[in-house]
Write an enzyme that holds these catalytic residues in place. Structure first.
Site, PDB file in Angstrom:
ATOM      1  N   ASP A   1      55.490 114.458  22.450  1.00  0.00           N
ATOM      2  CA  ASP A   1      56.009 114.861  21.013  1.00  0.00           C
ATOM      3  C   ASP A   1      55.248 116.495  20.391  1.00  0.00           C
ATOM      4  O   ASP A   1      57.038 117.139  20.293  1.00  0.00           O
ATOM      5  CB  ASP A   1      56.341 114.191  19.882  1.00  0.00           C
ATOM      6  CG  ASP A   1      57.191 112.649  20.176  1.00  0.00           C
ATOM      7  OD1 ASP A   1      57.728 112.258  21.053  1.00  0.00           O
ATOM      8  OD2 ASP A   1      57.479 112.081  19.032  1.00  0.00           O
TER       9      ASP A   1
ATOM     10  N   ASP B   1      54.075 108.234  21.101  1.00  0.00           N
ATOM     11  CA  ASP B   1      54.844 107.946  20.292  1.00  0.00           C
ATOM     12  C   ASP B   1      55.860 106.912  20.390  1.00  0.00           C
ATOM     13  O   ASP B   1      55.859 105.821  20.360  1.00  0.00           O
ATOM     14  CB  ASP B   1      55.291 109.281  19.590  1.00  0.00           C
ATOM     15  CG  ASP B   1      54.519 109.780  18.888  1.00  0.00           C
ATOM     16  OD1 ASP B   1      53.919 110.199  19.600  1.00  0.00           O
ATOM     17  OD2 ASP B   1      55.013 110.833  17.928  1.00  0.00           O
ATOM     18  N   LYS B   2      56.364 106.410  21.154  1.00  0.00           N
ATOM     19  CA  LYS B   2      57.415 105.584  22.111  1.00  0.00           C
ATOM     20  C   LYS B   2      56.660 104.990  22.700  1.00  0.00           C
ATOM     21  O   LYS B   2      57.702 103.835  23.018  1.00  0.00           O
ATOM     22  CB  LYS B   2      58.649 106.571  22.550  1.00  0.00           C
ATOM     23  CG  LYS B   2      58.882 107.767  21.586  1.00  0.00           C
ATOM     24  CD  LYS B   2      59.645 107.731  20.549  1.00  0.00           C
ATOM     25  CE  LYS B   2      59.420 108.387  18.930  1.00  0.00           C
ATOM     26  NZ  LYS B   2      58.249 109.326  19.119  1.00  0.00           N
TER      27      LYS B   2
ATOM     28  N   CYS C   1      47.104 112.585  19.122  1.00  0.00           N
ATOM     29  CA  CYS C   1      46.560 113.174  18.513  1.00  0.00           C
ATOM     30  C   CYS C   1      45.702 112.483  17.643  1.00  0.00           C
ATOM     31  O   CYS C   1      45.726 111.676  16.948  1.00  0.00           O
ATOM     32  CB  CYS C   1      47.669 114.675  17.673  1.00  0.00           C
ATOM     33  SG  CYS C   1      48.352 115.178  19.279  1.00  0.00           S
TER      34      CYS C   1
ATOM     35  N   GLU D   1      61.996 114.815  15.740  1.00  0.00           N
ATOM     36  CA  GLU D   1      61.611 114.959  15.002  1.00  0.00           C
ATOM     37  C   GLU D   1      61.458 116.353  13.574  1.00  0.00           C
ATOM     38  O   GLU D   1      61.405 117.782  13.992  1.00  0.00           O
ATOM     39  CB  GLU D   1      60.086 114.892  15.243  1.00  0.00           C
ATOM     40  CG  GLU D   1      59.850 113.689  15.142  1.00  0.00           C
ATOM     41  CD  GLU D   1      58.306 112.933  15.849  1.00  0.00           C
ATOM     42  OE1 GLU D   1      57.873 111.733  15.904  1.00  0.00           O
ATOM     43  OE2 GLU D   1      57.412 113.982  16.161  1.00  0.00           O
TER      44      GLU D   1
ATOM     45  N   SER E   1      57.554 113.900  11.918  1.00  0.00           N
ATOM     46  CA  SER E   1      56.264 113.445  13.065  1.00  0.00           C
ATOM     47  C   SER E   1      55.390 112.418  11.845  1.00  0.00           C
ATOM     48  O   SER E   1      55.196 112.777  10.620  1.00  0.00           O
ATOM     49  CB  SER E   1      55.844 114.791  13.623  1.00  0.00           C
ATOM     50  OG  SER E   1      54.455 114.134  14.181  1.00  0.00           O
TER      51      SER E   1
END
Length: 553
Positions: free
Chosen positions: A78, A120-121, A191, A442, A468
């Site tokens: 992302d 993320d996904k 992150c 995002e 985000s």
């Protein structure tokens, strides 16, 4: 067992010939066949170590008496996709991941699965797949990145994006910007703040699908390799006991996840992913329940971007289990739920304790008596919108100001950097929803620009897109219905007064019903041109954000 339906018997001789081509022995084929779904690639920093995790999982499976067989899942970073067309391809991968994993497992047959996501996904996509497939499954993520250090202070990716805003505002020079660039992301891993990836990896523990430490043990620690070996061993136990994802991810487990989300201060993206996971589990997700749970759940953690602590600090302070034990003391969790450990949550958290109450606060010293996320409703968002209130400046919890309206993220960024946004404004970014984007980008760039320009305590942002987990401030996303579907956000004009009251869960556009009816008649819905390929199909099939942006088959 797979060996009974695909491997053994004369009719399965063709299958065995292909297993022979893989180099599998007759002995291996008589053991449980475990699919290792690995999201390793060389473009996502959170995934560059997953080959090591997969190797450790395979060792664990073999040590426990199984046969591991690996296949891949895709991943988008992302951060790298942020702020350009690539971000349209982030959320949409959640369904590609779920669908492709379903296809691989159904086509080849496995007795159990170990899912290795990180960013993320991948996490929600693989959780969705596990519920859909419903064979014994355990998760082990790649782990969070260690925090960076700039000027003696810990930093994370949100610091990097905000540094760009500070640079545009003339607050830092080229040398300082370069220092942030070189020191913010020092290791592999997801992150280092409580962003979406880490939020979902923590909630995987809460849901009962990951072992202790899944969400918090840093990627660079050898303990992460040990965790992966234990996950490989544990899947064999789950296969023997026939404990399946839908035995674990029950309605009670989903409610537990919402509760823990409030205590941890997770990303607003959890309000897209938990409904989608619940849908695959056959569990109704009521967005109204989020506020009911939030009202009685104290917020115990302020990890970046909400505060100065990071995932490595949460790990040292006792991790997710310590948070669960603390909120369980208030009777807020159903601790009788089964988990992938083969034990209940109550058994899992019995020995947990808070080791640093500056990172995980006690319930009698919570940051707030209410949870980290709030769902707002009103005539601007009849079906709801979402804000991470634990990351909102106190003076912005209640705000009223004039709208500055933009038809895309890029337009808003130009205005913010150009000094056209001033204290008191409410930035409105529309046509960025699931269907209208398409892909529901995002908005970390504009929110970080607002913070970097020194406007975080005086400017709000509302969008039918999303944020985000690195976003902070009065940033309100998932505005539903979205503009592309004729939601009220499509008819906001520059100068309209918007009232935001986060404690009261209210968001109002100060425009009369008569005026809104007139605008609906005069202002056509804008349609994006030149949409093709997967995005075109996605836009035609995706639900609204309040439903989790799930695909309507």
């Amino acid at each position: 067992m797979v060996k009974d339906t695909i491997v053994n018997g004369c009719d399965n001789a063709p299958h065995r010939s292909l297993y022979n081509a893989l180099g599998l022995t007759a002995e291996e084929l008589q053991k449980p066949l475990i699919g290792i779904v690995c999201s390793y690639n060389e473009i996502v920093p959170g995934h560059m170590n997953l080959d090591k995790i997969a190797d450790a999982v395979k060792l664990g499976v073999a040590m426990a008496g199984g046969t591991p067989i690996m296949f891949p899942a895709i991943a988008v970073c992302d951060g790298i996709a942020m702020g350009h067309e690539g971000m349209k391809y982030s959320l949409v991968t959640r369904d590609l991941i779920a669908d492709s994993t379903e296809a691989m497992v159904k086509a080849h047959g496995f007795d159990g699965l170990v899912m290795i996501p990180n960013c993320d996904k991948n996490v929600p996509g693989l959780l969705m797949a596990s519920a859909r497939l419903n064979i014994p499954t355990v998760f082990v993520s790649g782990g969070p990145m260690l925090a960076g250090r700039v000027g003696g202070k810990k930093t994370s990716l949100s610091s990097m994006f905000e540094a760009v805003g500070a640079y545009h505002a003339g607050k830092i020079d080229d040398a300082k910007l370069n220092e942030f660039e070189c020191k913010t992301c020092p290791t592999c891993g997801s992150c280092s703040g409580m962003y979406t990836a880490n939020s979902m990896n923590c909630l995987t523990e809460v849901l009962g699908m990951g072992l202790r430490g899944n969400g918090t043990i840093p990627a660079a620690y050898s303990a992460r390799i040990q965790l992966a070996k234990h996950a490989g061993m544990q899947i064999i136990d789950l296969v023997k006991k026939n404990i399946r994802p839908r035995d674990v991810m029950t309605a009670a487990a989903i409610r537990n996840a919402i509760t823990a989300d409030m205590a941890l201060g997770c990303s607003t993206n959890s309000m897209l992913h938990l409904p989608a996971i619940a849908n695959e589990c056959g569990v109704k997700f009521d967005l109204e329940e989020v506020n009911r749970i939030s009202e009685k759940t104290p917020n115990l953690c302020h990890l970046a971007p909400a505060g100065p602590t990071y995932m490595e600090d949460l790990n040292e302070a006792g991790g997710v289990y310590a948070v669960l034990k603390e909120i369980a003391s208030l009777g807020l969790l159903d601790t009788s739920v089964m988990t992938c450990t083969g034990k209940t949550m109550a058994e899992n958290i019995a020995t947990a304790e808070i080791l640093d109450d500056t990172v995980i606060r006690r319930v009698d010293n919570a940051y707030s008596k209410t949870g980290g996320i709030a769902v707002l409703k009103g005539n601007l968002a009849p079906d709801g919108c979402v804000v991470k209130r634990s990351a909102v400046a106190p003076e912005m919890l209640v705000h009223e100001g004039p709208a500055k309206v933009f038809e895309s993220e890029e337009e808003a960024i130009d205005a913010i950097h150009g000094g056209k946004i001033v204290a008191g404004d409410v930035v409105v970014i529309r046509y960025e929803g699931p269907a209208g984007g398409p892909g529901m980008r995002e908005m970390l760039n504009p929110t970080s620009a607002i913070q970097g320009m020194g406007l975080g305590a005086s400017v709000a942002l509302i969008t039918d897109g999303r944020f985000s987990g690195a976003t902070r401030g009065a940033s309100i996303g998932h505005c539903s219905p979205e503009a592309a579907n004729g939601g009220p956000i499509a008819y906001v004009k520059d100068g309209d007064i918007i009232s935001i009251n986060i404690p009261a869960y209210k968001i109002e556009l100060k425009v009369s019903d008569e005026e809104m009816a007139k605008r609906r008649a005069e202002m056509p819905i804008k349609k994006k041109e030149n949409i093709s390929g997967y995005l075109k199909r996605y836009a035609a099939m995706v639900s609204s954000a309040d439903k989790g942006a799930i695909i309507n088959y």
